[in-house]
Design an enzyme around this catalytic site. Structure first.
Site, PDB file in Angstrom:
ATOM      1  N   ALA A   1      36.286  43.824  40.513  1.00  0.00           N
ATOM      2  CA  ALA A   1      36.270  43.045  39.273  1.00  0.00           C
ATOM      3  C   ALA A   1      37.686  42.647  38.869  1.00  0.00           C
ATOM      4  CB  ALA A   1      35.595  43.840  38.159  1.00  0.00           C
ATOM      5  N   ASP A   2      38.628  43.577  38.952  1.00  0.00           N
ATOM      6  CA  ASP A   2      40.032  43.267  38.657  1.00  0.00           C
ATOM      7  C   ASP A   2      40.546  42.148  39.557  1.00  0.00           C
ATOM      8  OD1 ASP A   2      40.823  44.894  36.547  1.00  0.00           O
ATOM      9  OD2 ASP A   2      41.315  46.582  37.831  1.00  0.00           O
ATOM     10  N   LEU A   3      40.349  42.309  40.851  1.00  0.00           N
ATOM     11  CA  LEU A   3      40.921  41.367  41.811  1.00  0.00           C
ATOM     12  C   LEU A   3      40.329  39.975  41.656  1.00  0.00           C
ATOM     13  CD1 LEU A   3      40.979  43.675  44.969  1.00  0.00           C
ATOM     14  CD2 LEU A   3      42.916  43.066  43.507  1.00  0.00           C
TER      15      LEU A   3
END
Length: 412
Positions: free
Chosen positions: A185-187
């Site tokens: 999700a971050d990436l």
């Protein structure tokens, strides 16, 4: 378009003409990005601009406190913050905010991933900065969005993986939800933000105006559900965990060999035919249990057991070679060391050398995009905190005495 016209101002301070760090690429030469980001999603976004030659200035607090996720010398920080300059500014001080706003008037892009209310409280939100720089492209990455019932919740990758459905379809059936092994999700939120910025910069060439780009970990994770989300939205099908088996293409998954494991991807009737023939089981093509894709899906466990009886008779390398010669997708399952020892990965040059200021000679992961004229390189290691403060402030017209006063007062 000239930089002053692009930013919507006629008296903008020009960009640096003699950079103190070499450009990583010629692709984004002339684009200035102010990096207010922390942790991972924001730095992932900004890295795309640093690696492709933009002038990225990382704005940090004057006191170099411990970085979330590890110190500056750690692999995480080193991999996220290469090819940048660093300016320390106290954004809670009058002098610090004044310097940042001057700098923002020279910028094409500002990227931040504070909680939604922080930028407004500091007076560095899009509405404020765009008044003097109408061409500014401003990107905000949050956990759940800039508004709505969850806007003020703290965001974290694993939380988004769970709320965004990914953990419900990852792992073996009956063993409970499972996160994936990278902060997906971050990436992806960072990469989508970078894509949004590039779209806005392209549109600015026509309109001369910037805009506010917004994305979040939750939005990115839901989008990444892709065909699994479409199965629900169009057919009402709620996908479940399938372990290493592909949910719709059978037999696609992990199979044991004489010395380990391998991946097989048998999709479509043509590949199924080549697969059965390579396995020496042409009879499967006439077997009512396996002859069609729906039948293979219905009898996946029985088929998997018969396949594995055969795959256990040869090594992974032997099977991978046989299947690829036959046009059946197959591959070994590598640990991270084996990944970077793989001849194709080495050929692609994904591990790139750099001399870190904290660690000396080492390697970082390079960009996965090949450009024929304007390639990306790791041209400079991550800066030390405030390494380029005098240089950047000097470009804004600050005198040596003014910079000394700011240091004395703790503004930088």
């Amino acid at each position: 378009m000239a930089q002053s016209a692009a930013r919507g101002a006629s008296d903008v301070t020009p960009l640096r003409s003699t950079p103190s760090i070499p450009a990583a690429s010629a692709a984004l030469n002339g684009i200035r990005v102010l990096d207010l980001t922390r942790v991972r999603s924001g730095p992932t976004c900004v890295r795309q601009f640093a690696d492709w030659g933009a002038d990225v200035i990382k704005i940090e607090a004057p006191v170099d406190t411990a970085q979330f996720g590890g110190p500056r010398s750690g692999p995480d920080f080193q991999n996220l913050h290469r090819n940048k300059r660093s300016l320390t500014l106290d954004l809670k001080s009058k002098a610090g905010i004044e310097a940042f706003r001057k700098l923002a008037d020279t910028a094409d892009v500002v990227v931040e991933n504070f909680r939604p209310d922080v930028k407004t409280r500091l007076g560095i939100d899009y509405e404020t900065l765009s008044q003097t720089n109408p061409g500014l492209v401003y990107a905000s990455i949050s956990g759940f969005g800039q508004d709505g019932p969850y806007a003020k919740r703290p965001g974290f990758d694993q939380i988004a993986q769970g709320m965004g459905g990914l953990m419900s379809i990852t792992g073996k059936p009956g063993e409970g939800p499972m996160r994936v092994g990278i902060p997906l999700a971050d990436l992806t939120a960072g990469l989508f933000a970078a894509q949004g910025i590039l779209i806005a910069l392209m549109e600015r060439q026509r309109s001369g105006k910037g805009q506010w780009i917004q994305t979040s970990l939750l939005q990115a994770q839901v989008f990444m559900l892709d065909f699994q989300a479409a199965r629900y939205l169009m057919d009402g099908d709620i996908p479940k965990q399938a372990g290493n088996n592909h949910p719709t293409s059978i037999p696609t998954g992990v199979f044991r060999t004489a010395d380990g494991y391998m991946n097989l991807a048998v999709t479509g009737n043509n590949i199924w035919t080549r697969f059965a023939e390579t396995m020496g089981r042409a009879d499967w093509l006439e077997d009512d249990r396996f002859a069609t894709a729906p039948a293979r899906s219905e009898n996946r466990d029985a088929l998997g057991a018969e396949i594995e009886e055969i795959t256990l008779t040869r090594t992974t390398a032997e099977w991978v070679d046989l299947f690829n010669q036959a046009g059946v997708p197959a591959g070994e399952i590598n640990n991270i060391e084996q990944v970077f020892q793989n001849p194709q990965v080495q050929h692609l040059g994904l591990a790139q050398p750099v001399t870190s200021q904290e660690r000396g000679d080492t390697h970082l992961v390079g960009q996965p995009i090949v450009m024929s004229r304007t390639p990306s390189t790791i041209a400079a290691p991550p800066p030390t905190a405030g390494q380029h403060a005098e240089e950047v402030l000097g470009e804004l017209g600050y005198s040596a005495a003014e910079i000394a006063d700011m240091k004395r007062d703790g503004a930088i």
